[in-house]
Design a protein around this motif. Structure first.
Motif, PDB file in Angstrom:
ATOM      1  N   HIS A   1      24.062 -35.095  14.249  1.00 35.65           N
ATOM      2  CA  HIS A   1      24.456 -36.464  13.938  1.00 35.65           C
ATOM      3  C   HIS A   1      24.703 -36.634  12.442  1.00 35.65           C
ATOM      4  O   HIS A   1      23.948 -36.111  11.624  1.00 35.65           O
ATOM      5  N   LEU A   2      25.742 -37.374  12.110  1.00 32.85           N
ATOM      6  CA  LEU A   2      26.004 -37.720  10.720  1.00 32.85           C
ATOM      7  C   LEU A   2      25.021 -38.765  10.226  1.00 32.85           C
ATOM      8  O   LEU A   2      24.457 -38.646   9.149  1.00 32.85           O
TER       9      LEU A   2
ATOM     10  N   ARG B   1      24.752 -43.784  15.777  1.00 29.25           N
ATOM     11  CA  ARG B   1      23.456 -43.763  15.108  1.00 29.25           C
ATOM     12  C   ARG B   1      22.486 -42.932  15.935  1.00 29.25           C
ATOM     13  O   ARG B   1      22.481 -43.008  17.163  1.00 29.25           O
ATOM     14  N   CYS B   2      21.627 -42.185  15.258  1.00 31.19           N
ATOM     15  CA  CYS B   2      20.689 -41.333  15.970  1.00 31.19           C
ATOM     16  C   CYS B   2      19.501 -42.130  16.503  1.00 31.19           C
ATOM     17  O   CYS B   2      18.915 -41.778  17.518  1.00 31.19           O
TER      18      CYS B   2
ATOM     19  N   ASP C   1      32.016 -31.175  13.634  1.00 39.23           N
ATOM     20  CA  ASP C   1      31.284 -30.877  14.858  1.00 39.23           C
ATOM     21  C   ASP C   1      30.112 -31.821  15.073  1.00 39.23           C
ATOM     22  O   ASP C   1      29.377 -31.687  16.056  1.00 39.23           O
ATOM     23  N   MET C   2      29.938 -32.778  14.163  1.00 38.96           N
ATOM     24  CA  MET C   2      28.809 -33.706  14.275  1.00 38.96           C
ATOM     25  C   MET C   2      29.263 -35.021  14.896  1.00 38.96           C
ATOM     26  O   MET C   2      30.444 -35.367  14.884  1.00 38.96           O
ATOM     27  N   LYS C   3      28.304 -35.732  15.472  1.00 34.76           N
ATOM     28  CA  LYS C   3      28.604 -37.008  16.112  1.00 34.76           C
ATOM     29  C   LYS C   3      29.218 -37.968  15.104  1.00 34.76           C
ATOM     30  O   LYS C   3      28.829 -38.005  13.942  1.00 34.76           O
TER      31      LYS C   3
ATOM     32  N   ALA D   1      20.231 -33.355   8.077  1.00 34.02           N
ATOM     33  CA  ALA D   1      21.253 -32.302   8.028  1.00 34.02           C
ATOM     34  C   ALA D   1      22.333 -32.630   7.006  1.00 34.02           C
ATOM     35  O   ALA D   1      22.789 -31.751   6.262  1.00 34.02           O
ATOM     36  N   VAL D   2      22.746 -33.900   6.941  1.00 38.80           N
ATOM     37  CA  VAL D   2      23.764 -34.309   5.967  1.00 38.80           C
ATOM     38  C   VAL D   2      23.164 -34.363   4.569  1.00 38.80           C
ATOM     39  O   VAL D   2      23.822 -34.002   3.585  1.00 38.80           O
ATOM     40  N   HIS D   3      21.924 -34.836   4.456  1.00 42.46           N
ATOM     41  CA  HIS D   3      21.234 -34.821   3.158  1.00 42.46           C
ATOM     42  C   HIS D   3      21.216 -33.407   2.582  1.00 42.46           C
ATOM     43  O   HIS D   3      21.416 -33.214   1.372  1.00 42.46           O
ATOM     44  N   LYS D   4      20.976 -32.416   3.442  1.00 41.82           N
ATOM     45  CA  LYS D   4      20.927 -31.030   2.971  1.00 41.82           C
ATOM     46  C   LYS D   4      22.283 -30.589   2.448  1.00 41.82           C
ATOM     47  O   LYS D   4      22.379 -29.932   1.404  1.00 41.82           O
TER      48      LYS D   4
END
Length: 361
Positions: free
Chosen positions: A321-322, A297-298, A290-292, A332-335
């Motif tokens: 965003h990934l 890139r953000c 569900d992520m970009k 979010a991905v780091h978490k």
């Protein structure tokens, strides 16, 4: 009786998963020492004459207090792991331990740094793994002074966690940069992975010699899926991963996994765990779907190394965003990386009770 114990197991796992910070201020390990690259750097590169720095907005836009030198919008995986371990504060960078008790840990990670000495130096000086360990020796002398001598310092270090996440730059900022470095002409992918792991092994043995006993050794993520790789070496117009790059780092992961098995047999007084970062992909974690996508890139990027353009406003939906810039994941991905690492591997050597043993009761 067996069913009752299995029920308790479910309860324990549930409590751990929903409230891993139940002992904040009373950490599971007495100290945490961090070695690595930009995935873990929290400010060690800030004063180095290198372009591999992140101490300016929009980096740190979601971090309390703003930019610190972390190469993402907020916290890194090791920051979340630090909290999961129960520390009341994040571990400070070696470059600035002022006001912190180094007995509780130090972060030596350096953006662009690698296992090999030349890795990433096209961007300017960095601290490779050997230099990071040399810096740790300086800190050990300070710990000895605080605790009352080398023996007490060593006893303390035996109980601490050593988290090492390094090697990606030896591919991204070395082997795959064929116009700058000669390693791809010197080694086949198999030979290169072997050479890296041998050098890595030597440094791990140095850490063991000076007191380390609990090791979390991170494998490499799928570097062929980062925006920079797809942009530079992907198929024209395609947003799919560069499989050649992924295959190369998976050779490293296989050899590192074997090294972990070997070290566990060789050093019976120690515990080594392998953290599989390559498993962080959409088929294993549906939320990633569900992520970009990988080329989204953000932040707006510029320069030779694909970092965020200073002070440009980034995207609003950062949690969707990934990737933050051309190389680094969003908070979010780091978490997600932290939770995966903590519950799949790190908990095995840090938690006072081995949950897996309850299954056999």
């Amino acid at each position: 009786m067996a069913s009752d114990k299995k029920l308790w197991l479910v309860v324990i796992i549930y409590l751990a998963a929903t409230n891993v910070q139940h002992c904040v201020g009373n950490p599971i390990v007495p100290g945490l020492f961090i070695f690595g690259d930009s995935l873990s750097d929290c400010g060690n590169n800030n004063k180095l004459p290198t372009i591999a720095r992140a101490n300016f907005l929009p980096y740190g836009i979601d971090f309390p207090g703003g930019p610190t030198g972390r190469f993402t919008n907020g916290k890194t995986a090791i920051d979340f792991i630090t909290e999961d371990l129960g520390f009341s504060h994040l571990i400070p960078p070696y470059a600035n331990t002022s006001g912190f008790n180094v007995v509780e840990g130090v972060n030596y990670a350096s953006g662009a740094g690698g296992i090999r000495k030349e890795t990433g130096t096209h961007a300017g000086p960095d601290m490779n793994l050997e230099l990071q360990i040399n810096n740790h020796k300086v800190i050990i002398s300070q710990i000895a002074a605080k605790l009352g001598g080398p023996d007490k310092a060593r006893q303390h270090l035996n109980k601490c966690l050593y988290y090492i996440n390094i090697g990606s730059n030896d591919y991204i900022n070395n082997y795959f940069l064929t116009k700058v470095y000669s390693t791809s002409r010197t080694y086949t992918p198999e030979q290169y992975a072997e050479a890296l792991v041998q050098q890595y092994s030597q440094q791990i043995r140095v850490l063991h010699q000076i007191g380390a006993r609990k090791f979390s050794l991170n494998g490499l993520g799928l570097v062929g899926c980062i925006p920079q790789a797809i942009t530079l070496r992907g198929k024209n117009g395609s947003s799919t991963c560069v499989e050649e790059d992924n295959k190369a780092v998976l050779l490293f992961d296989d050899k590192l996994r074997s090294l972990v098995d070997k070290l566990n047999k060789e050093f019976i007084d120690s515990k080594f765990v392998f953290v599989d970062q390559a498993m962080i992909k959409s088929e294993n974690y549906p939320m990633l779907k569900d992520m970009k996508g990988m080329t989204n890139r953000c932040c707006e990027v510029s320069g030779k190394i694909g970092q965020c353009t200073p002070f440009k406003t980034p995207c609003n939906n950062r949690d969707l965003h990934l990737f933050w810039d051309s190389f680094h994941p969003t908070e979010a991905v780091h978490k997600l990386m932290a939770k995966s690492a903590y519950f799949s591997s790190i908990k095995k050597i840090t938690h006072p009770m081995d949950i897996s043993s309850l299954v056999k009761m």
